[in-house]
Motif scaffolding. Sequence first.
Motif, PDB file in Angstrom:
ATOM      1  N   THR A 142     -31.963   6.925   5.004  1.00  0.00           N
ATOM      2  CA  THR A 142     -30.866   6.658   4.075  1.00  0.00           C
ATOM      3  C   THR A 142     -30.632   5.161   3.901  1.00  0.00           C
ATOM      4  OG1 THR A 142     -29.816   8.702   4.841  1.00  0.00           O
ATOM      5  CG2 THR A 142     -28.453   7.213   3.543  1.00  0.00           C
ATOM      6  N   SER A 143     -30.920   4.391   4.930  1.00  0.00           N
ATOM      7  CA  SER A 143     -30.692   2.937   4.859  1.00  0.00           C
ATOM      8  C   SER A 143     -31.730   2.233   3.996  1.00  0.00           C
ATOM      9  CB  SER A 143     -30.722   2.331   6.263  1.00  0.00           C
ATOM     10  OG  SER A 143     -32.051   2.195   6.744  1.00  0.00           O
ATOM     11  N   ALA A 144     -32.762   2.949   3.565  1.00  0.00           N
ATOM     12  CA  ALA A 144     -33.815   2.375   2.715  1.00  0.00           C
ATOM     13  C   ALA A 144     -34.448   1.141   3.350  1.00  0.00           C
ATOM     14  CB  ALA A 144     -33.256   2.044   1.331  1.00  0.00           C
ATOM     15  N   GLY A 145     -34.663   1.193   4.653  1.00  0.00           N
ATOM     16  CA  GLY A 145     -35.317   0.093   5.354  1.00  0.00           C
ATOM     17  C   GLY A 145     -34.376  -0.906   5.994  1.00  0.00           C
ATOM     18  N   ALA A 146     -33.083  -0.835   5.657  1.00  0.00           N
ATOM     19  CA  ALA A 146     -32.129  -1.815   6.197  1.00  0.00           C
ATOM     20  C   ALA A 146     -31.982  -1.712   7.708  1.00  0.00           C
ATOM     21  CB  ALA A 146     -30.759  -1.635   5.533  1.00  0.00           C
ATOM     22  N   VAL A 147     -32.267  -0.530   8.285  1.00  0.00           N
ATOM     23  CA  VAL A 147     -32.139  -0.356   9.735  1.00  0.00           C
ATOM     24  C   VAL A 147     -33.033  -1.343  10.489  1.00  0.00           C
ATOM     25  CG1 VAL A 147     -33.960   1.386   9.964  1.00  0.00           C
ATOM     26  CG2 VAL A 147     -32.038   1.396  11.558  1.00  0.00           C
ATOM     27  N   GLU A 148     -34.104  -1.795   9.849  1.00  0.00           N
ATOM     28  CA  GLU A 148     -35.017  -2.738  10.494  1.00  0.00           C
ATOM     29  C   GLU A 148     -34.481  -4.167  10.476  1.00  0.00           C
ATOM     30  OE1 GLU A 148     -37.609  -1.844  12.127  1.00  0.00           O
ATOM     31  OE2 GLU A 148     -37.536   0.265  11.540  1.00  0.00           O
ATOM     32  N   HIS A 149     -33.455  -4.418   9.689  1.00  0.00           N
ATOM     33  CA  HIS A 149     -32.967  -5.792   9.508  1.00  0.00           C
ATOM     34  C   HIS A 149     -31.535  -6.009   9.987  1.00  0.00           C
ATOM     35  CE1 HIS A 149     -36.569  -6.287   7.110  1.00  0.00           C
ATOM     36  NE2 HIS A 149     -36.205  -5.274   6.358  1.00  0.00           N
ATOM     37  N   VAL A 150     -30.811  -4.926  10.272  1.00  0.00           N
ATOM     38  CA  VAL A 150     -29.399  -5.036  10.644  1.00  0.00           C
ATOM     39  C   VAL A 150     -29.240  -4.801  12.147  1.00  0.00           C
ATOM     40  CG1 VAL A 150     -27.093  -4.052  10.357  1.00  0.00           C
ATOM     41  CG2 VAL A 150     -28.594  -4.313   8.368  1.00  0.00           C
ATOM     42  N   LEU A 151     -28.519  -5.685  12.811  1.00  0.00           N
ATOM     43  CA  LEU A 151     -28.234  -5.509  14.232  1.00  0.00           C
ATOM     44  C   LEU A 151     -27.168  -4.427  14.406  1.00  0.00           C
ATOM     45  CD1 LEU A 151     -28.042  -9.239  15.391  1.00  0.00           C
ATOM     46  CD2 LEU A 151     -30.003  -7.685  15.522  1.00  0.00           C
ATOM     47  N   VAL A 152     -27.447  -3.459  15.282  1.00  0.00           N
ATOM     48  CA  VAL A 152     -26.489  -2.387  15.569  1.00  0.00           C
ATOM     49  C   VAL A 152     -26.264  -2.349  17.077  1.00  0.00           C
ATOM     50  CG1 VAL A 152     -25.990   0.077  15.430  1.00  0.00           C
ATOM     51  CG2 VAL A 152     -27.259  -1.041  13.585  1.00  0.00           C
ATOM     52  N   ALA A 153     -25.011  -2.453  17.479  1.00  0.00           N
ATOM     53  CA  ALA A 153     -24.656  -2.398  18.904  1.00  0.00           C
ATOM     54  C   ALA A 153     -23.880  -1.129  19.198  1.00  0.00           C
ATOM     55  CB  ALA A 153     -23.829  -3.621  19.291  1.00  0.00           C
ATOM     56  N   ARG A 154     -24.199  -0.482  20.325  1.00  0.00           N
ATOM     57  CA  ARG A 154     -23.424   0.662  20.805  1.00  0.00           C
ATOM     58  C   ARG A 154     -22.605   0.205  22.002  1.00  0.00           C
ATOM     59  NH1 ARG A 154     -26.665   6.127  21.839  1.00  0.00           N
ATOM     60  NH2 ARG A 154     -27.931   4.746  23.114  1.00  0.00           N
ATOM     61  N   VAL A 155     -21.304   0.426  21.956  1.00  0.00           N
ATOM     62  CA  VAL A 155     -20.437  -0.039  23.043  1.00  0.00           C
ATOM     63  C   VAL A 155     -19.663   1.135  23.634  1.00  0.00           C
ATOM     64  CG1 VAL A 155     -20.216  -2.334  22.022  1.00  0.00           C
ATOM     65  CG2 VAL A 155     -18.512  -0.587  21.486  1.00  0.00           C
ATOM     66  N   SER A 156     -19.262   0.991  24.888  1.00  0.00           N
ATOM     67  CA  SER A 156     -18.538   2.062  25.575  1.00  0.00           C
ATOM     68  C   SER A 156     -17.088   2.157  25.126  1.00  0.00           C
ATOM     69  CB  SER A 156     -18.594   1.840  27.095  1.00  0.00           C
ATOM     70  OG  SER A 156     -19.926   1.844  27.551  1.00  0.00           O
ATOM     71  N   ASN A 157     -16.506   1.016  24.746  1.00  0.00           N
ATOM     72  CA  ASN A 157     -15.081   0.981  24.411  1.00  0.00           C
ATOM     73  C   ASN A 157     -14.848   0.081  23.210  1.00  0.00           C
ATOM     74  OD1 ASN A 157     -12.219   0.245  24.467  1.00  0.00           O
ATOM     75  ND2 ASN A 157     -12.164   1.228  26.478  1.00  0.00           N
ATOM     76  N   LEU A 158     -14.509   0.673  22.071  1.00  0.00           N
ATOM     77  CA  LEU A 158     -14.302  -0.112  20.857  1.00  0.00           C
ATOM     78  C   LEU A 158     -13.106  -1.046  20.981  1.00  0.00           C
ATOM     79  CD1 LEU A 158     -14.913   2.477  17.961  1.00  0.00           C
ATOM     80  CD2 LEU A 158     -16.461   0.677  18.746  1.00  0.00           C
ATOM     81  N   VAL A 159     -12.030  -0.562  21.585  1.00  0.00           N
ATOM     82  CA  VAL A 159     -10.816  -1.374  21.708  1.00  0.00           C
ATOM     83  C   VAL A 159     -11.094  -2.620  22.540  1.00  0.00           C
ATOM     84  CG1 VAL A 159      -8.470  -1.457  22.634  1.00  0.00           C
ATOM     85  CG2 VAL A 159      -9.248   0.569  21.387  1.00  0.00           C
ATOM     86  N   GLN A 160     -11.758  -2.431  23.663  1.00  0.00           N
ATOM     87  CA  GLN A 160     -12.084  -3.570  24.522  1.00  0.00           C
ATOM     88  C   GLN A 160     -12.993  -4.557  23.801  1.00  0.00           C
ATOM     89  OE1 GLN A 160     -13.545  -2.421  28.382  1.00  0.00           O
ATOM     90  NE2 GLN A 160     -14.403  -4.436  28.806  1.00  0.00           N
ATOM     91  N   THR A 161     -13.967  -4.037  23.058  1.00  0.00           N
ATOM     92  CA  THR A 161     -14.865  -4.902  22.299  1.00  0.00           C
ATOM     93  C   THR A 161     -14.100  -5.679  21.242  1.00  0.00           C
ATOM     94  OG1 THR A 161     -16.699  -3.360  22.644  1.00  0.00           O
ATOM     95  CG2 THR A 161     -16.924  -4.929  20.829  1.00  0.00           C
ATOM     96  N   LEU A 162     -13.161  -5.015  20.592  1.00  0.00           N
ATOM     97  CA  LEU A 162     -12.340  -5.672  19.575  1.00  0.00           C
ATOM     98  C   LEU A 162     -11.511  -6.802  20.185  1.00  0.00           C
ATOM     99  CD1 LEU A 162     -12.166  -5.053  16.561  1.00  0.00           C
ATOM    100  CD2 LEU A 162     -10.084  -3.757  17.010  1.00  0.00           C
TER     101      LEU A 162
END
Length: 251
Positions: A142-162
Amino acid sequence: MNDEMVFGKNPVLELLKSGKPVNKVLFVTEGPGGRNQDIISLLRERSIPYQFVDRQSLDRLTNRERHQGMLAYIAAREYASVEDMLALAEERQEAPFILMLDEIEDPHNLGALLRTVDAVGAHGVIIPKRRSVTLTGTVAKTSAGAVEHVLVARVSNLVQTLQELKKKGCWVSGAEAGGKVAFEADLTGSRVIVIGSEGKGISRLLRENCDELVSLPMRGKVSSLNASVAGSVMLYEVLRQRTDRTTKTSP
């Protein structure tokens, strides 16, 4: 076999040893001290989510092939870190511009947003490790190739990251009905845009940690937009304001 999954103890173990990106591992429910403690230790070491399910669930997912009580979902690409995004912004000599997604579950929404993030030149996307779609093959397509160019981070706690991003000087704008109209808000500078889940919007704790709530005007009969559409409009408004500011300050 689905090319997004690997099952059986040896194949899963070899996948983990290879260092390839993994979204999640499923195990058939075991008691304490079960047979898979070696693999679970490896998952904890690499911060890979895992879940215990009943045997019928794995039978169904693998079409009753021999799974030995274990299945791993392969990620479409390696995950990054939030620090990688901040480093990218510094490398480009730009103020950080990050999208945070609160429990988006539709892979088509994530894929579409990755495409927009790439288009507007944002520095990355943050998603939670739990209750969120991951970098699956559907997302990549669906990303039409953008997944190869965009940094994606998975975090345990969104609030803490914010909170950490706020300490680093980022201003947080949550997209929520009833907020200030986005076109009238100042979205320049170091910015995190928060988009809520398809059904519930932004969770309460995350909303309370936003610096402001902004919304899109709705003139028709429907009361809300698809998450990827709303997110894309918000991202382009940030880009528009950044472009206007750059034009006005250029000699």
